[in-house]
Design an enzyme around this catalytic site. Sequence first.
Site, short mmCIF file in Angstrom:
data_model
loop_
_atom_site.label_atom_id
_atom_site.label_comp_id
_atom_site.label_asym_id
_atom_site.label_seq_id
_atom_site.Cartn_x
_atom_site.Cartn_y
_atom_site.Cartn_z
N ASP A 95 -48.75 -21.86 67.57
CA ASP A 95 -49.88 -21.52 66.70
C ASP A 95 -51.06 -22.44 66.96
O ASP A 95 -51.62 -23.05 66.05
CB ASP A 95 -49.46 -21.58 65.23
CG ASP A 95 -50.43 -20.83 64.32
OD1 ASP A 95 -51.19 -19.98 64.84
OD2 ASP A 95 -50.45 -21.10 63.11
N ILE A 107 -57.86 -30.04 50.28
CA ILE A 107 -58.65 -30.21 51.51
C ILE A 107 -58.32 -29.17 52.56
O ILE A 107 -58.91 -29.17 53.65
CB ILE A 107 -58.44 -31.62 52.10
CG1 ILE A 107 -56.95 -31.87 52.38
CG2 ILE A 107 -59.00 -32.68 51.17
CD1 ILE A 107 -56.66 -33.19 53.06
N GLY A 108 -57.38 -28.28 52.26
CA GLY A 108 -57.04 -27.24 53.22
C GLY A 108 -56.09 -26.25 52.62
O GLY A 108 -55.50 -26.49 51.56
N VAL A 165 -53.09 -27.96 51.16
CA VAL A 165 -53.05 -29.37 51.55
C VAL A 165 -53.98 -30.14 50.63
O VAL A 165 -55.13 -29.73 50.39
CB VAL A 165 -53.47 -29.55 53.02
CG1 VAL A 165 -53.35 -31.01 53.43
CG2 VAL A 165 -52.63 -28.67 53.94
N LYS A 190 -49.02 -31.69 52.14
CA LYS A 190 -48.92 -30.24 52.23
C LYS A 190 -47.87 -29.78 51.21
O LYS A 190 -46.70 -30.12 51.32
CB LYS A 190 -48.51 -29.81 53.64
CG LYS A 190 -48.37 -28.29 53.80
CD LYS A 190 -47.74 -27.91 55.12
CE LYS A 190 -48.61 -28.28 56.29
NZ LYS A 190 -48.04 -27.81 57.58
N GLY A 229 -53.29 -22.73 53.78
CA GLY A 229 -52.62 -22.02 54.86
C GLY A 229 -51.77 -20.90 54.30
O GLY A 229 -51.76 -20.62 53.10
N GLY A 230 -51.04 -20.25 55.20
CA GLY A 230 -50.26 -19.08 54.82
C GLY A 230 -49.14 -19.40 53.85
O GLY A 230 -48.68 -18.53 53.13
N PHE A 231 -48.68 -20.67 53.81
CA PHE A 231 -47.53 -20.99 52.97
C PHE A 231 -47.86 -22.03 51.91
O PHE A 231 -46.98 -22.55 51.27
CB PHE A 231 -46.37 -21.51 53.83
CG PHE A 231 -45.66 -20.42 54.57
CD1 PHE A 231 -44.61 -19.74 54.01
CD2 PHE A 231 -46.07 -20.07 55.85
CE1 PHE A 231 -43.96 -18.74 54.69
CE2 PHE A 231 -45.43 -19.07 56.54
CZ PHE A 231 -44.36 -18.39 55.97
N GLY A 232 -49.13 -22.35 51.73
CA GLY A 232 -49.45 -23.31 50.70
C GLY A 232 -50.78 -23.98 50.94
O GLY A 232 -51.62 -23.48 51.69
#
Length: 871
Positions: free
Chosen positions: A636, A519-520, A527, A541, A522-525
């Site tokens: 952020d 569902i999402g 979700v 996450k 990001g820069g490190f993994g």
Amino acid sequence: MEFILFFLILSLSSIPVFGFTLTEFVYPNFTASNFQFVDSTGSFLVSRNGTFKAAIFNPGPEQVNFYLCVIHAESNTIIWSANGDAPVSTSGIMRLTKNGISITEKDGSFKWSTPPLKLAVYAMQLTEVGNLLLLDQFNGTLWQSFNNPTDTIVIGQKLRVGMMLSSAIAGDDLSTGRYRLSLTTSDAMLQWQGLTYWKLSMETKAYTNSNYAVEYMSVNQTGLYLFGQGGSVVVIMVNLLQSTFRIAKLDGSGQLIVISFVGSDIKRDFVGPVDGCRVPYACGGLGVCTSDVLSDNPKCSCPANFNLGSHNSSSCVPSDSSYSLPVSCHSTNHSNLSNYSSMLYIGLGYGMDYFTTDFTKPFRDGVNLSICQNLCSVDCSCLGIFYANLSGSCYKLEDEIGSIMLRTSRNDDLLGFVKTLVGVSTTLENNDNFDQEAEDFPLVAIVILPFTGIFLLMALGFILWIRSRPQRMGKIESKISQPSSPSSENLDAFSIPGLPVRFQYKQLKAATDNFKTQIGTGGFGAVYKGVLPDNTVVAVKKIINLGIQGQRDFCTEIAIIGNIHHINLVKLKGFCAQGRQRLLVYEYMNRGSLDRTLFGHAPVLEWQERVEIALGSARGLAYLHSGCEQKIVHCDVKPENILLHDNFQAKISDFGLSKLLNREESSLFTTMRGTRGYLAPEWLTSSAISDKTDVYSFGMVLLEIVSGRKNCSLRTLSHSLDDSATGDHSSSLSAQGLVYFPLFALEMHEQGRYLELADPKLEGRVSGGDVEKFVRIALCCVHEEPCLRPTMVSVVSMLEGEIPPTAPRMESLNFLRFYGRRFSEASNVEEAGGQIDAMLYPQANTSHTTSRSISNAYFSYISSQQISGPR
């Protein structure tokens, strides 16, 4: 013979030729200087009967500064001066040419001149009423000193509506002082810093006829008058004793004085205000002014807890050197609030008053003292308040604080408070003082101090014991940073009382159906959606590409989110730290992130829904900054990290980059963190990073909420925003019509065209006033100087309508014009088939702090990839 003639010419040329005074007229190609006209005043021109003279004159005892003046000859009183703010030396030269009057130094450096004239000058005339005229060949007036008054008007002179008198600093310094006399269609008023402190109509001697508009003020043999109807109607009149010659002068003291001259005798006919304590700066800044009925000079002192500043200052400052008076942000030397630990108000007590309370309406009525102080705290131009207990009226003291009036005959309920900044106490200035204090050190202290030290050590030990829990957390982080070491096996067994639930990796793998539904990202993994055994829907996450920084962020996120609870912050339900696996388990937000709702293909967000999202996000950030035991800076803030739940309830997520600060701490990060487009300028200049960094990012998000588009996206303007609507080409537009939205918002704010900033998908379902409120708040948030940005607590109050939005400071938003230029340049490269990153230069020199250097670094410093932490 030729040799003798040559010798005579050479000899004559070495003898100074002194000028002589002319009568009434001089003509072009005329020059004058004090050195040339060496009578007592340096006069070069007199009126027909000798009543007035024009001179290059120095009014002080030291022959240093010289001015072109018109002087009343009998009393030697200056009634007009040309170059008050640009004096010349004794060799300075006045020149009359066909283009007008000019004043320069001997070396030609410019000081003053008359404005450009329509026709060539034929003559300069000094009249019998003291008017200095420039005439054309038809005797028409091209320019006159009466239309350019300084601090004085004389009989025969008219001070028309729109004109003003400005006080001189002192009798021997004719540069512009603090006070102004302005004439309006209803009154003559004295002002300081744009604030009125006296009106002619207030005087008991004044007769007023308010049925007519004022056209001009004049002084004559019988009094001081404001005339209307072309001089046929008296609007305000102050009758005075008959006098052949008098002037009205705005004195350097701030009082309007009407003076009569009889021979060499000088008499004051009228003074306003008669009470010298009503003049705003009678006793300097914060000086307490007490009227003295036996003397024209008021008595001055400092309030309790204040004393006179050093270096012969006339202003009062806090007695405690750890307290400092802020400087208004309107000043070029405004205070950097981040250098101070807190803000406090020092009370002035009862019986004090300020001139503005009689001439301006309260900033707010019916509020308590705390709200009044808060209204001042969020306004960087506010330096203090006066508060009326009975009415709840709140008066702001803005930009500069003048003198305080001591009310000896009036017992009202006004309370005065001065805003102060609290910093670190100053140290001893020199070792001599320290040595002297050492000599005076009491003997009993030598006995007591060792025992005091023992108690201090015991207290320190207790504090260290209390703080041992965070230290244990640091040890855990150290273990996580070395997962391959034998000690990492112990991490599988650790638990932290009071923090979220610890899950086994297999539990979360099962809950997410082997991480099936993403569902999402990001820069490190990524979700994933999951369902726990108790049917609770969660967001898991899964952190990959961990690295050392990711390991730190993982522990930081647990430590921060696990200990705070707020309706507008995403709740961390648990975590997994098993072997090399690192996972975080959050409450599930069923409407996803704000960026998908705002910029995607979801149904349009109505304006009220946007208001709720903005308010919820602001409340969450305000809690992080002000509601926690330790101040938390998110670092952020962006739409991807604002998640939405039922009824568009907004919650802040992703604390992986957060920085914990002590209440009074402003710290420096060693590495840049955040996302391009939301980074505050201080990231690029190695400046202090504080909660105001989040405020900047929130302001950028608020603009996106208004427009429904990315601030930095490559999108053309809609047809309603083309050149036909905006007139001239806006600086926010590139040749292809691409727009950097924050700059476009600034330009529309300057033009008052707020509806053009609203999301076109709203199709008119929002008012200009609602958009204006959001845009004003957003622009205040993105000020270049952090100290000018409001706190998030203030932002919440402005969004709720508790306090009005403050006016953005244009001088602190000019950097957006440079950002916009860089965006357009990068956009043009992409349009040509290149990449935006082709415009990005090597890392900018971050030692520069100017707007231009910041703007040049902004897009070149950050790559097109996001550099945020795990989401």
